[in-house]
Every structure is written in C-alpha cells, then in structure tokens.
Design an enzyme around this catalytic site. Structure first.
Site, mmCIF file in Angstrom:
data_model
loop_
_atom_site.group_PDB
_atom_site.id
_atom_site.type_symbol
_atom_site.label_atom_id
_atom_site.label_comp_id
_atom_site.label_asym_id
_atom_site.label_seq_id
_atom_site.Cartn_x
_atom_site.Cartn_y
_atom_site.Cartn_z
ATOM 1 N N ASP A 32 -11.096 2.508 3.057
ATOM 2 C CA ASP A 32 -11.110 1.231 3.180
ATOM 3 C C ASP A 32 -12.973 0.892 2.766
ATOM 4 O O ASP A 32 -13.212 -0.151 2.373
ATOM 5 C CB ASP A 32 -10.860 0.556 4.436
ATOM 6 C CG ASP A 32 -9.687 -0.307 4.418
ATOM 7 O OD1 ASP A 32 -9.469 -0.736 3.235
ATOM 8 O OD2 ASP A 32 -9.011 -0.410 5.362
ATOM 9 N N GLN A 43 -4.814 -1.671 9.315
ATOM 10 C CA GLN A 43 -4.725 -3.022 8.920
ATOM 11 C C GLN A 43 -5.555 -4.019 9.575
ATOM 12 O O GLN A 43 -5.224 -3.995 10.598
ATOM 13 C CB GLN A 43 -3.503 -3.212 8.306
ATOM 14 C CG GLN A 43 -3.353 -4.644 7.695
ATOM 15 C CD GLN A 43 -3.898 -4.337 6.241
ATOM 16 O OE1 GLN A 43 -3.729 -3.341 5.455
ATOM 17 N NE2 GLN A 43 -4.228 -5.595 5.571
ATOM 18 N N LYS A 92 0.826 -1.083 -0.018
ATOM 19 C CA LYS A 92 0.025 -0.031 0.007
ATOM 20 C C LYS A 92 0.852 1.263 -0.047
ATOM 21 O O LYS A 92 0.608 2.205 -0.600
ATOM 22 C CB LYS A 92 -0.994 -0.030 1.245
ATOM 23 C CG LYS A 92 -2.051 -1.045 0.858
ATOM 24 C CD LYS A 92 -2.919 -1.175 2.424
ATOM 25 C CE LYS A 92 -3.759 -2.651 2.056
ATOM 26 N NZ LYS A 92 -4.759 -2.671 3.162
HETATM 27 N N1 GUN Z 1 -6.970 -7.148 5.876
HETATM 28 C C1 GUN Z 1 -7.421 -7.770 4.845
HETATM 29 N N2 GUN Z 1 -8.088 -7.117 3.814
HETATM 30 C C2 GUN Z 1 -7.771 -5.842 4.256
HETATM 31 C C3 GUN Z 1 -8.381 -4.470 3.759
HETATM 32 O O1 GUN Z 1 -8.693 -4.411 2.341
HETATM 33 N N3 GUN Z 1 -8.151 -3.547 4.383
HETATM 34 C C4 GUN Z 1 -7.737 -3.628 5.625
HETATM 35 N N4 GUN Z 1 -7.656 -2.398 6.422
HETATM 36 N N5 GUN Z 1 -7.360 -4.761 6.181
HETATM 37 C C5 GUN Z 1 -7.443 -5.730 5.375
#
Ligand code: GUN
Length: 279
Positions: free
Chosen positions: A119, A96, A52
């Site tokens: 998100d 996350q 990211k």
């Molecule tokens: N953990 C697994 N997929 C995601 C996601 O798309 N966003 C976040 N914040 N955590 C995750």
C-alpha cells in the site's frame, strides 16, 4: 470539449502487462502472495477487498484473505501481521482501512514490514519517496502519474495544484509530481483564495472529498483535470469532487467518475505486488 482520460482502458493495459510479468516470474520459480486483512464487515471495504482478490486472480498471484471480526483486539491483529511479516511465502500485506476505533491505525501501518508494504503507507515507504529512494508508492497517486504519462501529458515544468493533503493521496501526490519536475502547490481547507490558486494550474488534481465542489470557474482554459473524489447519491449515481459538466468545457483533458482514477488504484496495487515478487 475535453478529451476523456480513460482509466478503465489504461488500468486494463497495465494489468495485461503485469499478468505477463507475473507469468515470467512464475516460470523462473517466483510466486507471489498478497495477504489481505479486513477487520469487520463494512460494505464498502468488502467491495474493495473482493476486487483486490479478483485482481490477484487475474494477474496470477495468490491472495490470502483474513476476515477478522470487528471485536478482534489490536494485539491479535499485530500478532497476525508479525506472523505474515515472518512468512516467506507472503510478499505483500495490506490491511484494509479504516480499522475500528479501538485499533490504532498508525500502529497497524507501522507494524507491516516495509518490504511487504504494497500500500506504500509505512513511514519508511513515505520517507523513501520523499528523498528519492526505492520503496513502495501509494497506489492512487502512482496511478495518477500513469494516467498522465500514458495520456501523453507533459508534467515537467508545469504548474500542478493538488487540492487535498491526505496521507494517502494529497501528500504522496505532491512528492510524485515534484519527482516529475512539476511546480507543485498543495491547497487544503485552510487555503485562502482557493479558486484563484486552482485557476493557476496546468494540471489540477482534486482530492478533497466534497461532492462537485470544483466548478468550471476553478479551472484554467486548457488545464488537465484529475478527479480523485467518489460520491454515491440516493439513486446510486456516482459523481466526483469536480462538477464534470462544467469542467469538461474548460479542460483539455479530464478523468470521469466512475472510470477515471478509481480503476487505477487496484492496477497499481498489483504493480506493487509484482514489484514485491521481484525484490
Ligand atoms: N481504504 C481506502 N483506500 C485504501 C487503500 O488504498 N488501501 C487500504 N489498505 N485501505 C484503503
């Protein structure tokens, strides 16, 4: 044999477009900053977080990483989120997932300002999607819509079966397909006759988290198959929720694993970050 829906290529196209948009915004004096919070050092989460940050760098938006120890308290994490909500230089915040057991995931998701919820997990974002109001859309399902549209798949009026009902994929996916005028069925672990229901699908989207569960006999001849699953075996080989060798013989189009849905999630996160900049 099925045509492959190339998520790597499509995500690269989207990132190119976003890079251009971010550059234009920068010229107009608008800069973007994504705050990325990770609690603990789960190796899979570390890989996602690193990717990211790399994507932000590529698009031309700043990222601020907060790597918190596993021992951080819920109150400390909530305080950080409150500070970032109030910080005008930050336009996107993500925590996350998963977070450690002593932290209530719902409380964390609810604490992020809906205006910075890139998100798309906040109840307000999900509610807005449900009733067709503007808001951030969860990245993986939004990415699947892009995959379908950019591959020329007609959605309007089609039978879409979604196997899986998670908050992150299945449920928002159903809402997005409904918005595109598909007839939507959500199947899940309690569904009776799953095979027969999947076989009705013109578009079958699988997010059940079971390795190669969907075999060729779940798939209608000519269906479009989207595989959200990702599983790594002891030899590091990746596979999805769909048994690819069988599915590609029945499907007209299919996403591979890796290189299908996976790369789209970060591309759509970047899309949401650019959207947050324009708000
Ligand atoms: N953990 C697994 N997929 C995601 C996601 O798309 N966003 C976040 N914040 N955590 C995750």
């Amino acid at each position: 044999m099925a045509q492959i829906i190339d998520g790597k290529k499509i995500s690269a196209e989207i990132k190119e477009e976003l890079k251009e948009q971010a550059a234009q915004l920068k010229e107009a004096g608008v800069e973007g900053t994504l705050a990325v919070i990770q609690v603990g050092d789960d190796p899979a989460s570390s890989v996602y977080v690193r990717n990211k940050k790399k994507a932000c760098e590529y698009i031309g938006i700043h990222s601020r990483a907060f790597e918190l120890p596993e021992s951080v308290t819920q109150d400390e994490l909530l305080k950080l989120i409150a500070d970032l909500n109030a910080d005008d230089s930050v336009n996107g915040i993500l925590v996350q997932l998963p977070v450690p057991d002593h932290i209530d995931e719902k409380k964390i998701i609810n604490a992020i300002s809906p205006d910075k919820d890139v998100d798309g997990f906040h109840p307000q974002s999900v509610g807005s999607l449900t009733i067709g109001q503007p808001g951030f859309v969860s990245c993986t399902p939004a990415g699947i819509i892009e995959l379908l549209k950019r591959s020329g798949v007609e959605i309007d009026g089609k039978n879409c079966v979604i196997a899986g009902r998670s908050n992150i994929v299945g449920k928002p996916m159903a809402l997005l397909m409904l918005r595109e005028n598909a007839t939507v069925t959500i199947a899940h672990s309690h569904t009776k006759n799953l095979k027969e229901i999947c076989r009705q699908a013109d578009i079958l989207i699988v997010a059940i988290g079971k390795k190669e569960f969907i075999t060729g006999d779940y798939i209608k001849e000519g269906a479009v198959v989207i595989d959200v699953g990702i599983h790594r075996d002891e030899n590091n080989k990746l596979s999805g929720d769909v048994k690819y060798e069988e599915a590609e013989k029945k499907a007209s189009m299919i996403t591979p694993v890796p290189g299908g849905v996976g790369p789209m999630t970060i591309a759509m996160l970047m899309h949401n970050c650019v959207e947050a900049m324009t708000r």
